[in-house]
Design a protein around this motif. Structure first.
Motif, PDB file in Angstrom:
ATOM      1  N   GLY A 177      36.891  26.983  39.458  1.00 38.54           N
ATOM      2  CA  GLY A 177      36.881  26.608  38.061  1.00 38.54           C
ATOM      3  C   GLY A 177      37.079  27.844  37.198  1.00 38.54           C
ATOM      4  N   ASN A 178      36.294  27.941  36.142  1.00 40.42           N
ATOM      5  CA  ASN A 178      36.413  29.078  35.224  1.00 40.42           C
ATOM      6  C   ASN A 178      35.519  30.255  35.597  1.00 40.42           C
ATOM      7  OD1 ASN A 178      38.334  27.884  33.469  1.00 40.42           O
ATOM      8  ND2 ASN A 178      36.708  26.640  32.555  1.00 40.42           N
ATOM      9  N   ARG A 179      34.792  30.143  36.697  1.00 42.83           N
ATOM     10  CA  ARG A 179      33.872  31.208  37.097  1.00 42.83           C
ATOM     11  C   ARG A 179      34.393  31.898  38.348  1.00 42.83           C
ATOM     12  NH1 ARG A 179      27.797  28.601  36.251  1.00 42.83           N
ATOM     13  NH2 ARG A 179      28.034  28.129  34.006  1.00 42.83           N
ATOM     14  N   LEU A 180      35.121  32.973  38.138  1.00 48.64           N
ATOM     15  CA  LEU A 180      35.724  33.673  39.267  1.00 48.64           C
ATOM     16  C   LEU A 180      34.661  34.384  40.091  1.00 48.64           C
ATOM     17  CD1 LEU A 180      38.852  35.275  37.556  1.00 48.64           C
ATOM     18  CD2 LEU A 180      38.767  33.211  38.966  1.00 48.64           C
ATOM     19  N   THR A 181      34.792  34.288  41.403  1.00 48.16           N
ATOM     20  CA  THR A 181      33.889  34.955  42.330  1.00 48.16           C
ATOM     21  C   THR A 181      34.528  36.249  42.817  1.00 48.16           C
ATOM     22  OG1 THR A 181      34.825  33.933  44.307  1.00 48.16           O
ATOM     23  CG2 THR A 181      33.132  32.661  43.099  1.00 48.16           C
ATOM     24  N   PRO A 182      33.757  37.105  43.480  1.00 50.52           N
ATOM     25  CA  PRO A 182      34.362  38.311  44.079  1.00 50.52           C
ATOM     26  C   PRO A 182      35.493  37.975  45.044  1.00 50.52           C
ATOM     27  CG  PRO A 182      31.990  38.561  43.982  1.00 50.52           C
ATOM     28  CD  PRO A 182      32.276  37.143  43.570  1.00 50.52           C
ATOM     29  N   ASP A 183      35.347  36.880  45.793  1.00 45.67           N
ATOM     30  CA  ASP A 183      36.419  36.474  46.705  1.00 45.67           C
ATOM     31  C   ASP A 183      37.681  36.094  45.930  1.00 45.67           C
ATOM     32  OD1 ASP A 183      34.903  36.917  48.941  1.00 45.67           O
ATOM     33  OD2 ASP A 183      34.283  34.818  49.179  1.00 45.67           O
ATOM     34  N   ASP A 184      37.498  35.409  44.790  1.00 45.62           N
ATOM     35  CA  ASP A 184      38.650  35.070  43.951  1.00 45.62           C
ATOM     36  C   ASP A 184      39.362  36.334  43.480  1.00 45.62           C
ATOM     37  OD1 ASP A 184      38.208  32.277  44.017  1.00 45.62           O
ATOM     38  OD2 ASP A 184      36.744  32.427  42.393  1.00 45.62           O
ATOM     39  N   GLN A 185      38.601  37.325  43.076  1.00 46.28           N
ATOM     40  CA  GLN A 185      39.187  38.554  42.573  1.00 46.28           C
ATOM     41  C   GLN A 185      39.988  39.269  43.652  1.00 46.28           C
ATOM     42  OE1 GLN A 185      38.960  39.396  39.173  1.00 46.28           O
ATOM     43  NE2 GLN A 185      40.743  40.550  39.947  1.00 46.28           N
ATOM     44  N   VAL A 186      39.514  39.197  44.890  1.00 44.59           N
ATOM     45  CA  VAL A 186      40.263  39.777  46.008  1.00 44.59           C
ATOM     46  C   VAL A 186      41.613  39.083  46.147  1.00 44.59           C
ATOM     47  CG1 VAL A 186      40.347  40.018  48.517  1.00 44.59           C
ATOM     48  CG2 VAL A 186      38.251  40.584  47.281  1.00 44.59           C
ATOM     49  N   LYS A 187      41.610  37.747  46.069  1.00 49.54           N
ATOM     50  CA  LYS A 187      42.859  36.977  46.161  1.00 49.54           C
ATOM     51  C   LYS A 187      43.813  37.350  45.034  1.00 49.54           C
ATOM     52  CE  LYS A 187      42.041  34.057  49.659  1.00 49.54           C
ATOM     53  NZ  LYS A 187      42.919  33.922  50.849  1.00 49.54           N
ATOM     54  N   ILE A 188      43.275  37.496  43.829  1.00 48.03           N
ATOM     55  CA  ILE A 188      44.090  37.853  42.667  1.00 48.03           C
ATOM     56  C   ILE A 188      44.704  39.234  42.866  1.00 48.03           C
ATOM     57  CG2 ILE A 188      43.991  38.413  40.198  1.00 48.03           C
ATOM     58  CD1 ILE A 188      41.712  36.249  40.066  1.00 48.03           C
ATOM     59  N   ASP A 189      43.903  40.188  43.301  1.00 51.18           N
ATOM     60  CA  ASP A 189      44.397  41.555  43.521  1.00 51.18           C
ATOM     61  C   ASP A 189      45.470  41.573  44.612  1.00 51.18           C
ATOM     62  OD1 ASP A 189      42.626  42.438  41.607  1.00 51.18           O
ATOM     63  OD2 ASP A 189      41.122  43.130  43.051  1.00 51.18           O
ATOM     64  N   GLU A 190      45.262  40.777  45.660  1.00 51.03           N
ATOM     65  CA  GLU A 190      46.235  40.729  46.758  1.00 51.03           C
ATOM     66  C   GLU A 190      47.565  40.159  46.284  1.00 51.03           C
ATOM     67  OE1 GLU A 190      43.209  40.190  50.608  1.00 51.03           O
ATOM     68  OE2 GLU A 190      44.241  38.446  49.752  1.00 51.03           O
ATOM     69  N   ALA A 191      47.514  39.094  45.483  1.00 55.69           N
ATOM     70  CA  ALA A 191      48.743  38.473  44.989  1.00 55.69           C
ATOM     71  C   ALA A 191      49.490  39.406  44.050  1.00 55.69           C
ATOM     72  CB  ALA A 191      48.422  37.154  44.284  1.00 55.69           C
ATOM     73  N   ILE A 192      48.771  40.088  43.174  1.00 55.49           N
ATOM     74  CA  ILE A 192      49.396  41.032  42.250  1.00 55.49           C
ATOM     75  C   ILE A 192      50.043  42.184  43.031  1.00 55.49           C
ATOM     76  CG2 ILE A 192      48.872  42.787  40.503  1.00 55.49           C
ATOM     77  CD1 ILE A 192      46.889  40.788  39.278  1.00 55.49           C
ATOM     78  N   ALA A 193      49.365  42.647  44.052  1.00 56.26           N
ATOM     79  CA  ALA A 193      49.924  43.717  44.876  1.00 56.26           C
ATOM     80  C   ALA A 193      51.150  43.232  45.649  1.00 56.26           C
ATOM     81  CB  ALA A 193      48.867  44.252  45.838  1.00 56.26           C
ATOM     82  N   TYR A 194      51.063  42.029  46.220  1.00 52.02           N
ATOM     83  CA  TYR A 194      52.168  41.494  47.014  1.00 52.02           C
ATOM     84  C   TYR A 194      53.435  41.358  46.163  1.00 52.02           C
ATOM     85  CZ  TYR A 194      54.656  38.667  50.459  1.00 52.02           C
ATOM     86  OH  TYR A 194      55.578  38.203  51.364  1.00 52.02           O
ATOM     87  N   MET A 195      53.259  40.968  44.906  1.00 53.75           N
ATOM     88  CA  MET A 195      54.398  40.792  44.007  1.00 53.75           C
ATOM     89  C   MET A 195      54.750  42.068  43.256  1.00 53.75           C
ATOM     90  SD  MET A 195      55.360  37.799  44.652  1.00 53.75           S
ATOM     91  CE  MET A 195      56.640  37.733  43.410  1.00 53.75           C
ATOM     92  N   GLU A 196      54.093  43.195  43.637  1.00 57.23           N
ATOM     93  CA  GLU A 196      54.364  44.514  43.057  1.00 57.23           C
ATOM     94  C   GLU A 196      54.235  44.481  41.535  1.00 57.23           C
ATOM     95  OE1 GLU A 196      58.167  45.733  44.547  1.00 57.23           O
ATOM     96  OE2 GLU A 196      57.444  45.931  46.608  1.00 57.23           O
ATOM     97  N   LEU A 197      53.093  43.954  41.093  1.00 62.18           N
ATOM     98  CA  LEU A 197      52.832  43.808  39.664  1.00 62.18           C
ATOM     99  C   LEU A 197      51.660  44.668  39.182  1.00 62.18           C
ATOM    100  CD1 LEU A 197      53.186  39.913  39.463  1.00 62.18           C
ATOM    101  CD2 LEU A 197      54.711  41.558  38.345  1.00 62.18           C
ATOM    102  N   GLU A 198      51.208  45.609  40.001  1.00 61.28           N
ATOM    103  CA  GLU A 198      50.034  46.407  39.634  1.00 61.28           C
ATOM    104  C   GLU A 198      50.208  47.106  38.286  1.00 61.28           C
ATOM    105  OE1 GLU A 198      51.555  46.612  42.619  1.00 61.28           O
ATOM    106  OE2 GLU A 198      50.129  47.079  44.232  1.00 61.28           O
ATOM    107  N   SER A 199      51.379  47.628  38.034  1.00 58.43           N
ATOM    108  CA  SER A 199      51.598  48.368  36.786  1.00 58.43           C
ATOM    109  C   SER A 199      51.706  47.446  35.573  1.00 58.43           C
ATOM    110  CB  SER A 199      52.861  49.224  36.895  1.00 58.43           C
ATOM    111  OG  SER A 199      54.002  48.425  37.105  1.00 58.43           O
ATOM    112  N   PHE A 200      51.783  46.127  35.829  1.00 60.31           N
ATOM    113  CA  PHE A 200      51.914  45.164  34.733  1.00 60.31           C
ATOM    114  C   PHE A 200      50.644  44.356  34.492  1.00 60.31           C
ATOM    115  CE2 PHE A 200      56.207  45.568  36.546  1.00 60.31           C
ATOM    116  CZ  PHE A 200      56.934  45.919  35.423  1.00 60.31           C
ATOM    117  N   ARG A 201      49.605  44.551  35.284  1.00 57.97           N
ATOM    118  CA  ARG A 201      48.490  43.595  35.291  1.00 57.97           C
ATOM    119  C   ARG A 201      47.805  43.462  33.934  1.00 57.97           C
ATOM    120  NH1 ARG A 201      44.798  44.109  39.787  1.00 57.97           N
ATOM    121  NH2 ARG A 201      43.505  42.698  38.573  1.00 57.97           N
TER     122      ARG A 201
END
Length: 250
Positions: free
Chosen positions: A104-128
């Motif tokens: 839902g609207n309450r992100l967990t630490p596990d959610d944040q890991v998934k978000i970071d992984e997806a941003i890294a996979y799509m090479e978007l770190e400099s745009f986050r």
């Protein structure tokens, strides 16, 4: 995913007539065909955005209407051809939307890991931390794919994701989608008009005409001059991504 005798009618006209289709798991499949053939309508039905009039559609053996909304969102993700967000969002905030089915609207630490992984996979770190309204079309499409990735579904449906992209961006996007299949084991289904690009990246093609499956199979089985000429009611010339003529048909 398996479709059996899917019908959809608008007013007095059938948009889809008796669609029987089985989507190969862990493969990249393209829906091709002229405008108005029913491709986008079928994608909407496959994602339950649009109700079917007749027929059955199974995901992991369960009819799509029987799925709980949140559980279905963990199995299947959809990227429509137009996305509109009226609020000012950063890249990271938009990507985080993909975790809604889980937390839902309450992100967990596990959610944040998934978000970071997806941003890294799509090479978007400099745009986050960039706002999405400052991005180019190609950059924004990568953000949308990251949002789909973070939803972590086996099935990914994409309705004309190459719209508004130039040839370089289109090829880059198709390479990304190919990698989702090869590296992450995703099942990807794309509605696409550029059959030249599609033929060089996908595994399977389903050609639609007048609301029916005109032909389906491996790329080499669909990309023949006879089939394409009949599908588009014209003589079709195939070229590779460099603009050179190719002959993969007989």
């Amino acid at each position: 995913m398996k479709l059996e005798h899917i019908h959809k009618k608008y007013a007095d006209n059938f948009n889809l007539q008796g669609i029987d289709l089985e989507i190969e798991r862990g493969a990249f499949t393209a829906f091709i065909g002229p405008n108005g053939a029913g491709k986008s309508t079928l994608i909407s039905i496959m994602s339950r955005l649009l109700p079917k009039d007749e027929g059955c559609l199974y995901i992991k053996g369960q009819e799509i209407e029987a799925w709980d909304n949140r559980e279905l969102a963990k199995e299947l993700s959809l990227l429509k051809q137009t996305q509109q967000y009226q609020v000012k969002l950063t890249v990271a905030e938009l990507v985080a939307f993909g975790r809604f089915p889980y937390s839902g609207n309450r992100l967990t630490p596990d959610d944040q890991v998934k978000i970071d992984e997806a941003i890294a996979y799509m090479e978007l770190e400099s745009f986050r931390e960039r706002y999405i309204d400052t991005l180019s079309g190609g950059q924004l499409q990568r953000v949308y794919i990251a949002m789909v990735l973070v939803q972590d579904t086996d099935l990914i449906l994409l309705d004309e994701p190459l719209n508004n992209l130039d040839i370089k961006q289109s090829i880059a996007m198709m390479k990304i989608l190919r990698n989702l299949v090869d590296e992450l084991g995703k099942t990807v289904i794309i509605v696409i008009h550029d059959i030249n690009i599609a033929s060089q990246f996908v595994d399977n093609m389903v050609a639609f005409k007048e609301g029916k499956v005109f032909h389906s199979g491996k790329v080499k089985d669909v990309m023949t001059k006879e089939i394409l000429d009949a599908l588009y009611d014209m003589s079709v010339t195939l070229i590779d991504v460099a603009g050179n003529p190719i002959c993969i048909y007989h």
